[in-house]
Design an enzyme around this catalytic site. Sequence first.
Site, PDB file in Angstrom:
ATOM      1  N   ARG A 271      45.294  40.075  50.834  1.00 22.75           N
ATOM      2  CA  ARG A 271      44.702  40.955  51.848  1.00 22.75           C
ATOM      3  C   ARG A 271      45.444  40.887  53.179  1.00 22.75           C
ATOM      4  O   ARG A 271      45.584  41.899  53.878  1.00 22.75           O
ATOM      5  CB  ARG A 271      43.227  40.593  52.046  1.00 22.75           C
ATOM      6  CG  ARG A 271      42.351  40.965  50.872  1.00 22.75           C
ATOM      7  CD  ARG A 271      40.986  40.318  50.942  1.00 22.75           C
ATOM      8  NE  ARG A 271      41.023  38.892  50.612  1.00 22.75           N
ATOM      9  CZ  ARG A 271      39.951  38.136  50.466  1.00 22.75           C
ATOM     10  NH1 ARG A 271      38.751  38.659  50.632  1.00 22.75           N
ATOM     11  NH2 ARG A 271      40.054  36.862  50.150  1.00 22.75           N
TER      12      ARG A 271
ATOM     13  N   CYS B 172      43.098  35.946  55.697  1.00 21.92           N
ATOM     14  CA  CYS B 172      41.990  36.016  54.745  1.00 21.92           C
ATOM     15  C   CYS B 172      41.679  34.571  54.382  1.00 21.92           C
ATOM     16  O   CYS B 172      41.417  33.771  55.269  1.00 21.92           O
ATOM     17  CB  CYS B 172      42.337  36.886  53.536  1.00 21.92           C
ATOM     18  SG  CYS B 172      43.943  36.544  52.772  1.00 21.92           S
ATOM     19  N   SER B 173      41.761  34.213  53.113  1.00 21.93           N
ATOM     20  CA  SER B 173      41.542  32.807  52.752  1.00 21.93           C
ATOM     21  C   SER B 173      42.846  32.023  52.845  1.00 21.93           C
ATOM     22  O   SER B 173      42.984  31.120  53.668  1.00 21.93           O
ATOM     23  CB  SER B 173      40.959  32.709  51.334  1.00 21.93           C
ATOM     24  OG  SER B 173      39.703  33.345  51.275  1.00 21.93           O
ATOM     25  N   ASP B 174      43.815  32.395  52.009  1.00 16.21           N
ATOM     26  CA  ASP B 174      45.087  31.673  51.989  1.00 16.21           C
ATOM     27  C   ASP B 174      46.224  32.411  52.696  1.00 16.21           C
ATOM     28  O   ASP B 174      47.345  31.926  52.738  1.00 16.21           O
ATOM     29  CB  ASP B 174      45.497  31.369  50.545  1.00 16.21           C
ATOM     30  CG  ASP B 174      44.587  30.320  49.916  1.00 16.21           C
ATOM     31  OD1 ASP B 174      44.103  29.444  50.656  1.00 16.21           O
ATOM     32  OD2 ASP B 174      44.367  30.377  48.693  1.00 16.21           O
ATOM     33  N   GLY B 175      45.960  33.613  53.203  1.00 15.71           N
ATOM     34  CA  GLY B 175      46.973  34.300  53.992  1.00 15.71           C
ATOM     35  C   GLY B 175      47.966  35.105  53.186  1.00 15.71           C
ATOM     36  O   GLY B 175      49.056  35.409  53.683  1.00 15.71           O
TER      37      GLY B 175
ATOM     38  N   ASN C 227      33.161  30.060  52.049  1.00 21.58           N
ATOM     39  CA  ASN C 227      34.396  29.270  51.953  1.00 21.58           C
ATOM     40  C   ASN C 227      34.294  27.928  52.672  1.00 21.58           C
ATOM     41  O   ASN C 227      35.075  27.015  52.412  1.00 21.58           O
ATOM     42  CB  ASN C 227      35.576  30.057  52.516  1.00 21.58           C
ATOM     43  CG  ASN C 227      36.151  31.047  51.526  1.00 21.58           C
ATOM     44  OD1 ASN C 227      36.797  32.017  51.894  1.00 21.58           O
ATOM     45  ND2 ASN C 227      35.928  30.805  50.246  1.00 21.58           N
TER      46      ASN C 227
END
Length: 572
Positions: free
Chosen positions: A381, A375-378, A288
């Site tokens: 997950r 995670c990535s964008d919240g 990422n």
Amino acid sequence: MASASAPKCNSHTSDNEPLQSMSQDGVNCDPSEAVPRLPGETLITDKEVIYICPFNGPIKGRVYITNYRLYLRSLETDSTLIFDVPLGVISRIEKMGGATSRGENSYGLDITCKDMRNLRFALKQEGHSRRDMFEILTKYAFPLAHSLPLFAFLNEEKFNVDGWMVYNPVEEYRRQGLPNHQWRITFINKCYELCETYPALLVVPYRASDDDLRRVAAFRSRNRIPVLSWIHPENKMVIVRCSQPLVGMSGKRNKDDEKYLDVIRETNRQISKLTIYDARPSVNAVANKATGGGYESDDAYHNAELFFLDIHNIHVMRESLKKVKDIVYPNVEESHWLSSLESTHWLEHIKLVLTGAIQVADKVSSGKSSVLVHCSDGWDRTAQLTSLAMLMLDSFYRSIEGFEILVQKEWISFGHKFASFPTAFEFNERFLITILDHLYSCRFGTFLLNCESAREKQKVAERTVSLWSLINSNKEKFKNPFYTKEFNRVLYPVASMRHLELWVNYYIRWNPRIKQQQPNPVEQRYMELLALRDDYIKRLEELQLANSSKVPSASTSPSSPSQMVPHLQTHF
């Protein structure tokens, strides 16, 4: 769910209730009506078809299409209901066969559903019968693509409970004892200017100013800054959620973000380190960086410990679920069931999510550390981990009302692209299946759109009905009779592959050949005893009322039936 007593390949309505009970859900069950309809639901067309049942072969029937559902009645028996599918459940409509197809029942439509079903209809080749049905279904199953409103905005159902009043963020944070000397409520996002996908009301450290929050937002993906989800009532450890930091390939640092995480850690003087759980596999988090994301490195965040939980992204999960569908519908190969299930990796994904949530809950419950989850964008997950951990930690969320608030808070308000403990949960399996079914049905406004700001703009709460209105107006139907209310008991499920099972009553409910779990005889007996107890109490109240007119002195008799109940000897 499928019923063993019903003829042919029957299934129940979208609320998992037989047709006769649909009136309880506000459905028009006038016997003169060909299709049971909701208020605001209109019949668009009907057509004679051959339904290619995967279990019992071709069935001649009549399909009815409304602006809400696809409904099939058999013409071979006594107009039996075959199925009733909300159009929102449909994910794809494909034409089957061509004008020159000669095989029996080879010309028609193939419909893929989001609830594990595939529906196939054979139609006559002459008269453009397939084209008409295809165009109408496509138009009403995907209304936004055809400039039509979603059915939720047309639904005129009325309930005696307003489900939109279930969640009040101020009241929920007050229940948690917030605000306090360490945490404050901020309305910096009241116009969704700080973060478009966050709710208007946020809980942040008392020592962090609104200007601090703006500077931190610039360093977090989609401006999703770390904010409080839950605080432990005794040790004051917290669960905080956010998105990934924007580190990038060059390893950028942001002093405001680093300081902000330190301020979160210092809200509890007992801890020396803040625990960060990154839901992603470490290799994904590193990858990422190439797109501007990343993770909190040790050299930048000195007072934090970072752990990766190895939970895969939504695309991997979706592919795994597709494999589950392949093995459960229409046929289940029992001789290869275990190996087929293993090949989907579905239970492995479930195990990783459960294991991660247990780690979050344990850190907080034990008083070892406050926890930050992303995670990535919240979303996806992150919400899985925070909501499961909160479900384990806080018994309130294991009640019907509490679970509704948990869904509203951690999934709906904070944005989302849309095992059994027999006495711990107030709700039953039907409650969960009803929520899952209406995730896609478009009957209610509860799960529409991606975030609070979009729902505010569309005035969803004013123009649609809430799913919680349906559930809370008939709570008894969704209650677990074994529920025992508890306080401050932490639940830790066993996240072992040996103990995980596929949810048969959801994933394989459409297959009439798989014997559905019958009502538990112990549960049935318990319900009978509860009814008997209620009858005793009612009779007791009647006796007291009858005797009160004969006994003038109030001081010699109990003041209420409840005072007399403990003296009643029963076998409960």
